[in-house]
Design an enzyme around this catalytic site. Structure first.
Site, mmCIF file in Angstrom:
data_model
loop_
_atom_site.group_PDB
_atom_site.id
_atom_site.type_symbol
_atom_site.label_atom_id
_atom_site.label_comp_id
_atom_site.label_asym_id
_atom_site.label_seq_id
_atom_site.Cartn_x
_atom_site.Cartn_y
_atom_site.Cartn_z
ATOM 1 N N GLU A 143 -10.996 -8.393 4.899
ATOM 2 C CA GLU A 143 -10.356 -8.419 6.209
ATOM 3 C C GLU A 143 -11.170 -9.081 7.337
ATOM 4 O O GLU A 143 -10.586 -9.687 8.236
ATOM 5 C CB GLU A 143 -9.993 -6.988 6.628
ATOM 6 N N GLU A 164 0.831 -1.206 0.000
ATOM 7 C CA GLU A 164 0.000 0.000 0.000
ATOM 8 C C GLU A 164 0.864 1.253 0.000
ATOM 9 O O GLU A 164 0.638 2.176 -0.776
ATOM 10 C CB GLU A 164 -0.941 -0.001 1.207
ATOM 11 N N ARG A 219 -7.557 2.387 14.209
ATOM 12 C CA ARG A 219 -8.501 1.295 13.945
ATOM 13 C C ARG A 219 -8.475 0.272 15.077
ATOM 14 O O ARG A 219 -9.512 -0.295 15.433
ATOM 15 C CB ARG A 219 -8.205 0.610 12.605
#
Length: 620
Positions: free
Chosen positions: A556, A90, A168
Site C-alpha cells: 500500500e 476482503e 486509519r
C-alpha cells in the site's frame, strides 16, 4: 484524537489561520477477475467445500457455516490464487459465497456463481469518498502550529469496514508533518449507496491527500513553494505523533534528498517555468510528494499468522500459509523464506493453495502486512524442523537435502511443523486515543512532471521518479513491480477514474444507479497513461529490524505517491491561471479529469460561464 491545546494555539499563537474543505473521490477496484465462487457438498451433504476468489477464505468459511447452520469444521474454503483483489475481496466477496451455498446445500449439487463486470461494480462497493474540513494555524514563515480537522467518509448502506477505514485516515492525517497541536474528529456517514469497503491504502491515502491540500494552501498563503513548506515541517527522529506513537528509524530526509538529486529538482523547476513562459495553451507542472505509511492491522487481534511446513523424503518442501496469492508475489516470497532456511533451491519449495483446513483462523490478506507476518510464521515452522534435524546433520555429512530428509525419516523425526507469529509491541486504546497502532512505517517520496492542454484539459505525465525505503527487500524485482503498479493505480484515482451516480446533477442516470459500471464509461489507466519516463529506486543501507529478514512492507505505501501527478497538474493549472492574472488559491478535487482541468484553467473562453472560485461537484 488530540495532541496539545488546539483552541489556545489558534486563538493566541498563530500569525495566520486558514480554513477550507477537501473533497476526495472514490475509486472502483476493477480487479481483472470479478467475484466468483464454486461450492459443492461431500459425504452425502455433511460437508461443504468451496473454491473462492477472496482475500479472506476464513470469512467465507465463517459466513457459509453460519448461513447453513453447520460448524466451521465442516466447511472448507480453498483459494489457489485470485485475479486481483486490492481490498475489494476482503469482506464484500463473502456474501456471494453465502448466496451460492444455500442451493448447493439444499439440492446437494455444485453451484458456481461468477458476477458480470457491471453487476460486480454496482453492488460490491468502492473506495470511500471523503470530505475533510480543516483549520490550520501557522506562522508567517509557514511553520505549522495547529491543525483542527473534521473527516467524514461515505460508508454506504452498511458499516462493513468503514469505521476502520476512517480510523486509519485519522492516523495518517498528518502525513509526514510535525504538528504541535492537533485535534481530529471523524464520522462515518450512513448513505443510500452500496456499502463501500477496503481499497489499497484503507483510508490512509484519503487522509494524506487532505493534508497535502492544506500544505499547498499554506504555500500560497505565505508565498513560498510547497516544497519549502514541506521541508520546514518534516517530522524528525523521535517525533511523537498525535496518537502517542514515537517514530524511530526515520529515513524521510535521506529519501527526500536523494530524490531531489536524482530528478535534479531545481533544474526541472527552471525548465518548466521557461516552457510556461513560451507557451500559452500548453503548460507544464511539477511536484514532489512524501509519504509515511503505518504497517499493521489497526485491530490488534488480526496481527497473527500461521503456516504449515512439510518436508518430504525426496527433499522437497510443501508450504501452506494463511495468505492469499493475488498477483503480489506473496507465495514467491514465502518460498524464498523456506528455501533460505533449508539452504535448498527455490524450485524445491512448493506452495499449493490457501486452505482453511490447513491453516485455521487466518486474517485477511490485507494491510500490506502479509509478507511480514506469514514470512515470520513460515520461518518459525522451518526453524522447528531444522532444530529437529540438527542431531542428524551433526553426525553425518549429507550430499543433498534429500539424503538428510530421508535419514531423518528413518530416525522417526517429525518433518512437519506448524509455525505461528503475532506482531509484538503494538496496541491502541481508543478511550485515551494513545498507543502504538503500527509496528513500523514505510517511507517514500515521488517526483512528477506533467504537461496539460489548457483548451481541452488533456494531460500526460512526462516523468515520474519514485523512491521507497523497503529495508532489505525480500525480492527487489517483485517490490519494484508493486511500486510501479501502485503508482499507476494511484494515478487513476487522482486523475482518471470517476464514479458517476444517478442524482440531481446527473438526471439522465436513474437515481441511485451507477452509470460508470464498465470499462466503456469508467476509465482505468492504460498504457498511454504510464509516465513517459518512469524511474523507481529503493533506498540502500536501511535495514528494518522489526520485520522478516530486515525487510519492509510494500503493497500500500507507494499508492499515495501518485498524488505527485495530481499536484503537478495543479502546478500547471496555476501557471495557466496566472496568464489571466489569477494568483489566488483555488480548489481542485480528485479525480482531476480533463473536464475539471479545463474548467480550472480560467481564460476568456470560460469567464462568461464560471468565476474563479468554481468548484465542480463530485458524484460520490
Amino acid at each position: 484524537m488530540r495532541k496539545g491545546d488546539v483552541d489556545l494555539c489558534l486563538s493566541k499563537h498563530c500569525d495566520k489561520i486558514i480554513e477550507g474543505e477537501v473533497h476526495v473521490g472514490g475509486q472502483e477496484h476493477f480487479y481483472l477477475e470479478p467475484n466468483s465462487t464454486l461450492i459443492w457438498t461431500t459425504d452425502g451433504g455433511n460437508e461443504v467445500h468451496m473454491i473462492s476468489s477472496t482475500q479472506a477464505p476464513q470469512k467465507h468459511q465463517k459466513y457459509v457455516s453460519h448461513v447453513l447452520g453447520l460448524p466451521m469444521s465442516k466447511v472448507v474454503c480453498r483459494t489457489k490464487r485470485i485475479g486481483g483483489g486490492f481490498g475489494g475481496k476482503e469482506t464484500r466477496s463473502a456474501f456471494f459465497a453465502a448466496v451460492a451455498a444455500v442451493p448447493s446445500y439444499l439440492l446437494n449439487r455444485p453451484v458456481k456463481l461468477t458476477l458480470d463486470r457491471d453487476v460486480d461494480m454496482m453492488v460490491t462497493g468502492q473506495r470511500h469518498s471523503f470530505l475533510g474540513k480543516y483549520k490550520v494555524g501557522i506562522t508567517n514563515e509557514g511553520k505549522i502550529l495547529a491543525l483542527d480537522l473534521e473527516i467524514f467518509n461515505n460508508a454506504g448502506n452498511s458499516l462493513d469496514l468503514s469505521l476502520a477505514v476512517l480510523e486509519r485516515s485519522m492516523f495518517h492525517s498528518d502525513n509526514v508533518y510535525e504538528i504541535p497541536n492537533v485535534r481530529i474528529k471523524g464520522k462515518v456517514c450512513f448513505t443510500n449507496f452500496p456499502s463501500n469497503t477496503a481499497f489499497r491504502g484503507f483510508g490512509g491515502p484519503q487522509g494524506m491527500l487532505i493534508a497535502e491540500n492544506w500544505i499547498q494552501r499554506i504555500a500560497v498563503e505565505v508565498k513560498k513553494s510547497p516544497e519549502e513548506i514541506r521541508e520546514m515541517n518534516f517530522q524528525r527522529e523521535g517525533s511523537v505523533l498525535h496518537y502517542g506513537q514515537r517514530i524511530e528509524n526515520v529515513t524521510l530526509n535521506r529519501l527526500w534528498d536523494e530524490l531531489k538529486t536524482s530528478c535534479d529538482f531545481s533544474a526541472a523547476r527552471e525548465e518548466v517555468d521557461q516552457f510556461n513562459l513560451c507557451n500559452r495553451w500548453k503548460k507544464r507542472g511539477i511536484a514532489i510528494i512524501p509519504t509515511k505509511f503505518g504497517i499493521s492491522f489497526t485491530a490488534k487481534f488480526m496481527n497473527q499468522a500461521g503456516a504449515l511446513v512439510q518436508v518430504y523424503t525426496d527433499g522437497t518442501v510443501l508450504v501452506t500459509h494463511g495468505g492469499v496469492e493475488m498477483g503480489q508475489g506473496l507465495h514467491t516470497k514465502m518460498a524464498q523464506v523456506a528455501a533460505s532456511v533449508f539452504n535448498i533451491p527455490l524450485n524445491s519449495v512448493f506452495i499449493s493453495e490457501t486452505s482453511t483446513d490447513k491453516v485455521p483462523n487466518a486474517s485477511p490478506t490485507a494491510a500490506s502486512a502479509s509478507s511480514d507476518i506469514y514470512g515470520a510464521a513460515v520461518l518459525d515452522a522451518c526453524e522447528q524442523i531444522k532444530t529437529r534435524m540438527e542431531p542428524i546433520t551433526s553426525k553425518h555429512n549429507f550430499g543433498s537435502f534429500a539424503e538428510l530428509a530421508n535419514a531423518c525419516y528413518m530416525e522417526r523425526i517429525d518433518l512437519s511443523a506448524h509455525g505461528f507469529y503475532k506482531t509484538p509491541d503494538i496496541g491502541f486504546d481508543w478511550e485515551t486515543c494513545q498507543g502504538n497502532p503500527f509496528r513500523y512505517f514505510t517511507y517514500g517520496a515521488a517526483f512528477a512532471e506533467v504537461e496539460i492542454d489548457t483548451l481541452t484539459g488533456d494531460f500526460h505525465t512526462r516523468q515520474a521518479d519514485v523512491i521507497l525505503d523497503l529495508g532489505f527487500s525480500l525480492n527487489p524485482a517483485i517490490d519494484i513491480g508493486q511500486i510501479e503498479g501502485a503508482f499507476v493505480q494511484g494515478l487513476g484515482w487522482v486523475a482518471l477514474e470517476e464514479l458517476k451516480w444517478g442524482d440531481a446533477a446527473h438526471k439522465w442516470v436513474p437515481p441511485g444507479s451507477l452509470y460508470t459500471c464498465g470499462p466503456g464509461a469508467y476509465k482505468i489507466p492504460s498504457i498511454n497513461d504510464v509516465p513517459f519516463k518512469f524511474s523507481v529506486s529503493l533506498l540502500k543501507d536501511a535495514p528494518n529490524n522489526k520485520a522478516i529478514h530486515s525487510s519492509k512492507a510494500v503493497g500500500e505505501p507507494p499508492f499515495f505517491l501518485a498524488s505527485s501527478v495530481f499536484f503537478a497538474i495543479k502546478d500547471a493549472i496555476i501557471a495557466a491561471r496566472s496568464e489571466s492574472g489569477l494568483t489566488d488559491w483555488f480548489p481542485l478535487d480528485n479525480p482531476a479529469t480533463p473536464e475539471r482541468i479545463r474548467m480550472a484553467c480560467l481564460d476568456e473562453f470560460t469567464k462568461p460561464f464560471i468565476g474563479s472560485d468554481f468548484r465542480p461537484k463530485l458524484s460520490v
